[in-house]
Design a protein around this motif. Structure first.
Motif, mmCIF file in Angstrom:
data_model
loop_
_atom_site.group_PDB
_atom_site.id
_atom_site.type_symbol
_atom_site.label_atom_id
_atom_site.label_comp_id
_atom_site.label_asym_id
_atom_site.label_seq_id
_atom_site.Cartn_x
_atom_site.Cartn_y
_atom_site.Cartn_z
ATOM 1 N N GLU A 251 9.073 3.440 0.110
ATOM 2 C CA GLU A 251 7.817 4.062 0.520
ATOM 3 C C GLU A 251 7.132 3.199 1.574
ATOM 4 O OE1 GLU A 251 5.427 4.907 -2.911
ATOM 5 O OE2 GLU A 251 6.649 6.641 -3.461
ATOM 6 N N ASN A 427 10.375 7.296 2.529
ATOM 7 C CA ASN A 427 9.275 8.240 2.326
ATOM 8 C C ASN A 427 7.909 7.657 2.659
ATOM 9 O OD1 ASN A 427 10.960 10.297 1.247
ATOM 10 N ND2 ASN A 427 10.975 9.264 -0.747
ATOM 11 N N LYS A 429 4.163 6.547 1.778
ATOM 12 C CA LYS A 429 3.622 5.932 0.569
ATOM 13 C C LYS A 429 2.884 6.974 -0.278
ATOM 14 C CE LYS A 429 2.317 2.199 -1.873
ATOM 15 N NZ LYS A 429 3.246 1.250 -2.487
#
Length: 432
Positions: A251, A427, A429
Motif C-alpha cells: 500500500e 495499491n 493506502k
C-alpha cells in the motif's frame, strides 16, 4: 598493454571504438580511448562495490559512501570539490548501483591532469570524518524521501526485490534503510573505505581529446604510488529457483490508482538470455506501437499505462512488467491480457516484420550509446568491471545480431512462467 581493434558484422555497422588497456603494478586497470573530435575529456573511475556489498545490517552503505567521497580530501578542503571542478570549466557526478559505484568528470581537454589528480587524491587521501558523515546523513535522508517515500509508486522496485530474493543482497534497496545509516559509526565507514576503495578494485577510464603517452605519464604519477589493497573475498550467493507464484500486496500513500506488477528472476547480465529479454521488453512495451501498449492502452483502452523492462545485473536480473488500469478495470483483468501476450510469445514465433522492427530498435539503441563520450567511458568501465570483456563495446551488436525468433520464443517459455513469478498488487493506502 593491449590494443584491441575489431570490426562489427551483421546488419549494424558502427564506427569501432578503439582503446588501449593496461594495469598498473598496484592492480588499477586503465582504459584509454582517444577521440579528438571535440576539445573535451572524460575521466571516470568505477569501483567494484555496490549495494550488494553493504555490510550486514548496514544497507545503504555503498550509496552513502558515494556521497561521502565528495566531502573532500587531504588536499581539497571540505566544500571545495565542486567549486574546483566548475572553476575549471568542468562538470561531474556519481552514481551507485547494486553492483558498482561510478564517479566521473567532464573537463576541457587541457584539464586532464587536474581531473586525474583529483580522482587519485580522492582514492589516496579521502577525508572521512564525523562532520562529513553527519552532513551526508541528512542529504541521503532527503534523497530517500524524494525518490522513495514521497514519490508515487516509489517503492515498486524495492518491493519487487524484497520478494524475488530470499538470500541474495539484491533483496535490499540501493539507498538502504535510514536506521542502518543512523546506527553506523565513523569507524565502520573508514573500514569500508579501506576494504573497497583500493586500486585493485577499480577501473580508470580516460576518453576524449588527449595524448596517450602524456596521459599514461600522469596516471603513473598520480595513481602509481597508491598502495594495492587486500584481495576482496567474494562468496557467490545462490537463490533457489522460484517454483510457485509469489503473491504480495503493498500500500502506497502517494497514489490513487493501483498498479499490477509481474516480476521474474532472470539470469545474469553476462548471459545470452539477458540480451534476448531486452528484445522481449522492446517487443512488448517500447513505444506506442509495442504489443502491450497498443493492445491495452490504444485499442482496448483498459490501461492508462503499460510497461516492461529487463533490469540486468551482475549476479541475477529481474524482468518486470507493470500496468495501471483504467477506472472500472481490475488488476486481474490486466493480468489476463498480459498473460495472453506472454502465451503468444511462448507458443508462436513473432512475425518477421516485428522481428525486424526489434532489430532496428536495438540498432538505434546502439547508436545512441555512442552519442557522447560520457556514454562511451561508462560502457568501457562497465564491460571491463562487470562483464570482464572490454571489447564487448565493439562486439555486443554481433551478440544481438545472433538472436533469432526461436530464441525469443524459447526464452519466454523458460523464464516467463506464471509459477516462477511475483504477482504484486501495488495499491493505494487504505484510509482508516
Amino acid at each position: 598493454m593491449q590494443q584491441h581493434i575489431s570490426s562489427l558484422g551483421g546488419n549494424l555497422q558502427l564506427a569501432e571504438i578503439q582503446f588501449t588497456e593496461y594495469d598498473l603494478s598496484n592492480g588499477l586497470h586503465v582504459i584509454l580511448h582517444q577521440d579528438d573530435s571535440l576539445p573535451v575529456v572524460v575521466t571516470s573511475i568505477m569501483y567494484h562495490v555496490g549495494a550488494k556489498d553493504d555490510p550486514k545490517g548496514r544497507s545503504g552503505f555503498a550509496h552513502f559512501f558515494e556521497h561521502l567521497l565528495f566531502e573532500g580530501t587531504v588536499n581539497i578542503p571540505r566544500g571545495e570539490w565542486f567549486k574546483l571542478v566548475t572553476a575549471n570549466g568542468g562538470s561531474n557526478n556519481a552514481n551507485t548501483s547494486d553492483d558498482r559505484t561510478y564517479y566521473y568528470e567532464v573537463f576541457p581537454a587541457n584539464q586532464l591532469e587536474l581531473a586525474l589528480w583529483m580522482e587519485a587524491d580522492r582514492l589516496k587521501h579521502p577525508v572521512i570524518n564525523q562532520i562529513g558523515v553527519d552532513t551526508q546523513k541528512e542529504v541521503v535522508k532527503e534523497e530517500k524521501r524524494m525518490r522513495y517515500d514521497n514519490r508515487p509508486y516509489g517503492m515498486l522496485l524495492a518491493e519487487v526485490k524484497k520478494h524475488l530474493f530470499a538470500q541474495h543482497p539484491y533483496q535490499n534497496t540501493t539507498i538502504g534503510e535510514m536506521e542502518h545509516i543512523d546506527a553506523s559509526t565513523l569507524e565502520e565507514f573508514q573500514d569500508f573505505n579501506k576494504k573497497y576503495y583500493i586500486p585493485n578494485n577499480a577501473v580508470l577510464v580516460v576518453a576524449g581529446n588527449f595524448e596517450i603517452e602524456q596521459a599514461k605519464s600522469w596516471i603513473d604519477t598520480y595513481f602509481g604510488s597508491i598502495p594495492k589493497g587486500s584481495e576482496i573475498a567474494r562468496i557467490p550467493i545462490a537463490e533457489k529457483p522460484i517454483t510457485q507464484t509469489i503473491h504480495a500486496t503493498y500500500e502506497d500513500n502517494n497514489i490513487q490508482i493501483p498498479m499490477l506488477v509481474l516480476a521474474y528472476r532472470t539470469p545474469s547480465m553476462k548471459n545470452h538470455e539477458a540480451r534476448v529479454l531486452d528484445l522481449i521488453s522492446a517487443y512488448l512495451s517500447d513505444g506506442k506501437s509495442a504489443k502491450l501498449y497498443k493492445k491495452m492502452v490504444d485499442e482496448k483502452k483498459i490501461a492508462l499505462q503499460m510497461g516492461a523492462f529487463n533490469h540486468s545485473q551482475e549476479d541475477y536480473g529481474m524482468y518486470i512488467m507493470y500496468g495501471i488500469p483504467m477506472s472500472g478495470v481490475s488488476l486481474e483483468d490486466l493480468k489476463k491480457e498480459i498473460d495472453a501476450e506472454i502465451f503468444k510469445l511462448q507458443n508462436e514465433l513473432i512475425s518477421e516484420t516485428d522481428f525486424q522492427k526489434l532489430k532496428n530498435k536495438q540498432a538505434n539503441h546502439m547508436v545512441d550509446s555512442r552519442a557522447s563520450l560520457e556514454n562511451i567511458a561508462h560502457d568501457l568501465a562497465t564491460f571491463y568491471l562487470l562483464h570482464h570483456e572490454v571489447n564487448l563495446i565493439n562486439t555486443e551488436a554481433q551478440h544481438y545480431d545472433t538472436i533469432t525468433r526461436e530464441d525469443i520464443q524459447q526464452i519466454a517459455q523458460t523464464y516467463l512462467k506464471t509459477e516462477q513469478r511475483l504477482e504484486l498488487a501495488y495499491n493505494p493506502k487504505t484510509q482508516n
